[in-house]
Design a protein around this motif. Structure first.
Motif, PDB file in Angstrom:
ATOM      1  N   THR A  82       0.824  -1.207   0.000  1.00 18.07           N
ATOM      2  CA  THR A  82       0.000   0.000   0.000  1.00 18.07           C
ATOM      3  C   THR A  82       0.862   1.262   0.000  1.00 18.07           C
ATOM      4  OG1 THR A  82      -0.224  -0.270   2.412  1.00 18.07           O
ATOM      5  CG2 THR A  82      -2.033  -1.073   1.038  1.00 18.07           C
ATOM      6  N   LYS A  84       3.844   1.585  -1.611  1.00 19.01           N
ATOM      7  CA  LYS A  84       4.249   1.764  -3.006  1.00 19.01           C
ATOM      8  C   LYS A  84       3.065   2.208  -3.879  1.00 19.01           C
ATOM      9  CE  LYS A  84       8.664   0.450  -3.535  1.00 19.01           C
ATOM     10  NZ  LYS A  84       9.690   1.235  -4.266  1.00 19.01           N
ATOM     11  N   SER A  85       1.887   1.672  -3.594  1.00 22.43           N
ATOM     12  CA  SER A  85       0.701   2.050  -4.353  1.00 22.43           C
ATOM     13  C   SER A  85       0.397   3.532  -4.169  1.00 22.43           C
ATOM     14  CB  SER A  85      -0.500   1.197  -3.932  1.00 22.43           C
ATOM     15  OG  SER A  85      -0.267  -0.172  -4.190  1.00 22.43           O
ATOM     16  N   LEU A  86       0.576   4.046  -2.950  1.00 26.81           N
ATOM     17  CA  LEU A  86       0.369   5.473  -2.692  1.00 26.81           C
ATOM     18  C   LEU A  86       1.382   6.303  -3.476  1.00 26.81           C
ATOM     19  CD1 LEU A  86      -0.811   7.900  -1.084  1.00 26.81           C
ATOM     20  CD2 LEU A  86       0.868   7.364   0.707  1.00 26.81           C
ATOM     21  N   ASP A  88       2.891   5.554  -6.210  1.00 24.32           N
ATOM     22  CA  ASP A  88       2.506   5.518  -7.624  1.00 24.32           C
ATOM     23  C   ASP A  88       1.296   6.407  -7.887  1.00 24.32           C
ATOM     24  OD1 ASP A  88       4.560   3.798  -8.205  1.00 24.32           O
ATOM     25  OD2 ASP A  88       3.304   2.011  -8.457  1.00 24.32           O
ATOM     26  N   LYS A  89       0.315   6.368  -6.995  1.00 26.97           N
ATOM     27  CA  LYS A  89      -0.890   7.183  -7.176  1.00 26.97           C
ATOM     28  C   LYS A  89      -0.543   8.663  -7.265  1.00 26.97           C
ATOM     29  CE  LYS A  89      -3.460   8.778  -3.884  1.00 26.97           C
ATOM     30  NZ  LYS A  89      -4.363   8.996  -2.721  1.00 26.97           N
ATOM     31  N   LEU A  90       0.437   9.082  -6.478  1.00 27.64           N
ATOM     32  CA  LEU A  90       0.842  10.484  -6.464  1.00 27.64           C
ATOM     33  C   LEU A  90       1.866  10.805  -7.548  1.00 27.64           C
ATOM     34  CD1 LEU A  90       1.082  11.079  -2.596  1.00 27.64           C
ATOM     35  CD2 LEU A  90      -0.802  11.633  -4.153  1.00 27.64           C
ATOM     36  N   GLU A  91       2.180   9.814  -8.379  1.00 24.38           N
ATOM     37  CA  GLU A  91       3.106   9.974  -9.516  1.00 24.38           C
ATOM     38  C   GLU A  91       4.469  10.468  -9.064  1.00 24.38           C
ATOM     39  OE1 GLU A  91       0.855  12.516 -12.147  1.00 24.38           O
ATOM     40  OE2 GLU A  91      -0.080  10.774 -13.109  1.00 24.38           O
ATOM     41  N   ASP A 216      -1.268  14.546   1.222  1.00 21.74           N
ATOM     42  CA  ASP A 216      -2.265  13.568   0.788  1.00 21.74           C
ATOM     43  C   ASP A 216      -2.775  12.749   1.964  1.00 21.74           C
ATOM     44  OD1 ASP A 216      -3.481  12.106  -1.696  1.00 21.74           O
ATOM     45  OD2 ASP A 216      -2.708  10.510  -0.414  1.00 21.74           O
TER      46      ASP A 216
END
Length: 355
Positions: A82, A84-86, A88-91, A216
């Motif tokens: 989660t 790493k997913s965050l 990535d979500k924030l680019e 965020d």
């Protein structure tokens, strides 16, 4: 006196307690293994010195308290999937990665991520633990108990390891310490130096990345971001929603330490941009017996954790913040014969950063 409870009673909790005294904050670290209950009042705050904790009477009580700051952030950042997913979500830039699922194969990871792939346990694992390398395409295999329990990262040929510590108040105000250059040996941080003029051009990038993450998450307090420097850019390695080992130099080298900054944010006290006093050096003491001779080294500021000494265990650190790099180099020269021979390369590395 205001009271702040800390989930965790390790060295970070104890240093938070020490930092609270000048602010007239009663900081109460709580052993995560305790089956006691504590006299928490509704108006008090709770924070943590760690990302995860076991299910005990003490942790259940603290985690259920309405004043637990950042409670919802911990499960996000404690799980590398989660986290790493965050990112990535924030680019934001990070190493290419994959979730190790039930049907994931080593060959598939090599095809996606390259010849060298690092498996990391989704939870737990620090100081080099909880990692497994895949380095031989066609011959590697993922350990059975790592499926669904790990992520896989592409190995990065980085130039240096750096970190940044930032603080955020509940009004969204953010301040940052300068980038810190770090040396890890077998995954354990052994030396830090900050600030370095040659890293200053990366400061704005680092602040932008960490600030975006804290905003965020609506985060309140101190957060650390470990990065790889690759040329003139940064890749995020890992995040820590707490005070951090690589920020220990701030105890000697800044007007407000990371520990005081975290308490100010949690307690709703004013936050300010820390003033850096001089270049600071931190030597992490790992698996070595205490030597009171360290105290005779000019400028040495010892923090001894009072823990049983075991191989690979962080048992203390020494900060230096002297008026000149020549004085710092001289202090490291005097310190060297008082440390195990394995610290020779660490002190050589620190001295090299002073040139």
């Amino acid at each position: 006196m205001s009271r702040i409870w800390v989930l965790g009673a390790g060295q970070l909790g104890q240093m938070l307690k020490h930092a609270g005294m000048p602010l007239d904050l009663e900081v109460c670290p709580v052993d995560i293994e305790s089956e006691e209950t504590f006299p928490l009042e509704l108006h008090e705050q709770v924070t943590a010195e760690r990302e995860q904790w076991p299910d005990t009477a003490a942790t259940r009580q603290l985690a259920a308290h309405p004043g637990f700051v950042n409670l919802n952030t911990f499960p996000i950042l404690a799980d590398r999937f989660t986290q790493k997913s965050l990112i990535d979500k924030l680019e934001l830039a990070t190493a290419p990665w994959r979730l190790v699922e039930a049907d994931t194969t080593a060959d598939g990871l090599h095809q996606a991520l390259g010849e060298r792939v690092l498996l990391k346990r989704r939870t737990g694992g620090y100081d080099g633990r909880g990692q497994h390398w895949l380095r031989e395409p066609g011959r590697d295999a993922i350990p059975d108990d790592w499926h669904t329990q790990a992520i896989a990262e592409q190995a990065i040929d980085f130039d240096e390891e750096v970190s940044i510590v930032g603080m955020r108040g509940d009004d969204g105000q953010c301040h940052f310490y300068p980038l810190t250059l770090n040396l890890h040996v077998n995954g354990i941080l052994l030396g830090s130096v900050s600030p370095l003029a040659r890293l200053a051009h990366l400061q704005a990038e680092a602040e932008g990345m960490l600030g975006k993450l804290m905003n965020d998450l609506d985060y309140v307090g101190v957060m650390a971001m470990e990065c790889f420097r690759v040329g003139d850019h940064l890749l995020i390695n890992e995040l820590a929603p707490r005070v951090h080992n690589s920020g220990h130099w701030t105890q000697a080298g800044a007007s407000v330490s990371q520990f005081e900054a975290h308490l100010r944010a949690v307690a709703g006290l004013p936050l300010v941009k820390p003033r850096v006093k001089n270049l600071s050096v931190m030597v992490n003491l790992v698996g070595t017996e205490r030597d009171n001779g360290w105290l005779a080294v000019d400028g040495a500021e010892l923090y001894w954790y009072g823990k049983e000494v075991r191989p690979g265990r962080k048992v203390g650190h020494i900060n230096f913040c002297l008026d000149s790099q020549a004085e710092t180099r001289s202090a490291l020269d005097r310190l060297e014969p008082l440390l195990p021979a394995s610290y020779g390369p660490v002190l050589d590395w620190l001295r090299s950063q002073l040139d």
